[in-house]
Enzyme design. Sequence first.
Site, PDB file in Angstrom:
ATOM      1  N   SER A 123       0.843  -1.199   0.000  1.00 12.58           N
ATOM      2  CA  SER A 123       0.000   0.000   0.000  1.00 12.58           C
ATOM      3  C   SER A 123       0.872   1.241   0.000  1.00 12.58           C
ATOM      4  O   SER A 123       1.972   1.247   0.573  1.00 12.58           O
ATOM      5  CB  SER A 123      -0.864  -0.012   1.262  1.00 12.58           C
ATOM      6  OG  SER A 123      -1.479   1.239   1.451  1.00 12.58           O
ATOM      7  N   TYR A 147      -1.292  -0.846  10.769  1.00 17.46           N
ATOM      8  CA  TYR A 147      -1.590  -1.426   9.451  1.00 17.46           C
ATOM      9  C   TYR A 147      -0.413  -1.203   8.493  1.00 17.46           C
ATOM     10  O   TYR A 147       0.074  -2.134   7.836  1.00 17.46           O
ATOM     11  CB  TYR A 147      -2.875  -0.796   8.882  1.00 17.46           C
ATOM     12  CG  TYR A 147      -3.105  -1.078   7.416  1.00 17.46           C
ATOM     13  CD1 TYR A 147      -3.402  -2.365   6.970  1.00 17.46           C
ATOM     14  CD2 TYR A 147      -3.013  -0.060   6.458  1.00 17.46           C
ATOM     15  CE1 TYR A 147      -3.598  -2.627   5.616  1.00 17.46           C
ATOM     16  CE2 TYR A 147      -3.213  -0.307   5.114  1.00 17.46           C
ATOM     17  CZ  TYR A 147      -3.500  -1.586   4.695  1.00 17.46           C
ATOM     18  OH  TYR A 147      -3.692  -1.836   3.359  1.00 17.46           O
ATOM     19  N   LYS A 151       2.346  -3.913   6.562  1.00 16.29           N
ATOM     20  CA  LYS A 151       2.646  -3.990   5.114  1.00 16.29           C
ATOM     21  C   LYS A 151       4.159  -3.923   4.896  1.00 16.29           C
ATOM     22  O   LYS A 151       4.714  -4.677   4.086  1.00 16.29           O
ATOM     23  CB  LYS A 151       1.946  -2.842   4.376  1.00 16.29           C
ATOM     24  CG  LYS A 151       0.438  -3.003   4.300  1.00 16.29           C
ATOM     25  CD  LYS A 151       0.060  -4.138   3.373  1.00 16.29           C
ATOM     26  CE  LYS A 151      -1.384  -4.525   3.458  1.00 16.29           C
ATOM     27  NZ  LYS A 151      -1.728  -5.756   2.775  1.00 16.29           N
TER      28      LYS A 151
END
Length: 334
Positions: A123, A147, A151
């Site tokens: 992302s 989050y 990643k």
Amino acid sequence: MKILVTGGAGYIGSHTCVELLESQHDVVVVDNFSNSSPKAVERVEALTNKKITCYEVDICDVELAQVFEEHQFDAVIHFAGLKAVGESTKEPLSYYQHNVQGSLNLLRMMKKHGVKTLIFSSSATVYGQAKIVPIDETSQLQPQSPYGQTKLMVEQMCKDLSAAQDDFTAVMLRYFNPVGAHQSGMIGENPTGIPNNLLPFISQVAVGTHPELRVFGNDYNTVDGTGVRDYIHVVDLAQGHVKALEALHQSNQFTTLNLGSGKGYSVLEVVDAFSKLNDVKVPTIFVPRRQGDVEICYAACDKANQLLDWETKLSLSDMVIDTWRWQTNNPQGY
Ligand code: NAD
Ligand code: UD1
């Protein structure tokens, strides 16, 4: 090729399954349906007139082994995971479990069964508050949330594995803001609860679920004071996965690629396009900036354009029209 698609019932996964099947690849889906419905897979089958073998399996669980025992995969496209930035600050351990531990389990299975190509859903959030736009792949990596950390950790695991294993191919696709839905209106984004993201929220305002869109900040240094983002149609994004698979699957190296449109649109430009092109009302009010938001974010996509011979074909008009078609065809989701 025979491809394992983890999270294949989800928003981006289901659209990628369509593109894979239409490009004559075989698809096996693994999903625990924590944020999706098996109906998405059925819709993909109906759309493409092709069969998908689908397992209700959590990638963290031992049952994943059985899937690898029953199939010899040429590659894995790995979407499964949790994706809400705000939730990750409240439930960080779930994010480390599903996103990091789940990916570790998957990589172990791939190694054990000699599967040597991984395409991973990373992302733009790994760049955090980038100071220079457009953002290219060499920009500093400074995720701002659990989050985002998950990643980056998975990227690092893949990089280390690729360094240790000469014939391992790992392609990290860093998505910007995926929006829109398949032109058929049969598959699309199916958020549970109140959506945080702009397009799903606009859709819900347009159908009257919410009285207005709260625009977070109108004092940014942008064309109209509202935040600018790089929105990419999910079908363009899905095609980027097929291109990445076909172009890089024997590259035997670790590669990071931005997938965006390379263009930035403000919140008000998106609202304006949505309401004009769909002939609906989207009332807005201005509220203070949302914590953690950046002013302007858009991608430099030259690397993906060159390496994959890929570029986005669909415009902001397609994004807002296709979002609305999906919403009106499926007012309750799947
Ligand atoms: P989604 O929630 O629609 O899809 C994820 C799928 O994974 C769902 O079907 C869910 O049920 C499944 N899943 C979750 N945990 C699982 C587990 N432990 N085992 C098996 N299945 C599991 O999300 P999406 O928007 O399609 O995103 C796909 C991927 O792309 C995610 O990894 C996400 O972090 C990443 N991504 C998404 C965006 C975005 O804006 N949508 C942006 C950047 C990156
Ligand atoms: C968010 C995530 C990012 C993720 C992306 C796509 C954060 C900090 N970032 O990005 O990691 O990859 O979603 O899932 O959460 N807006 C409004 N009103 C709303 C909703 C949004 O004005 O009700 C504005 C935002 O301020 C922003 C733009 O719309 O300027 C886009 O917001 P959003 O769709 O949430 O995406 P990002 O914040 O860019």
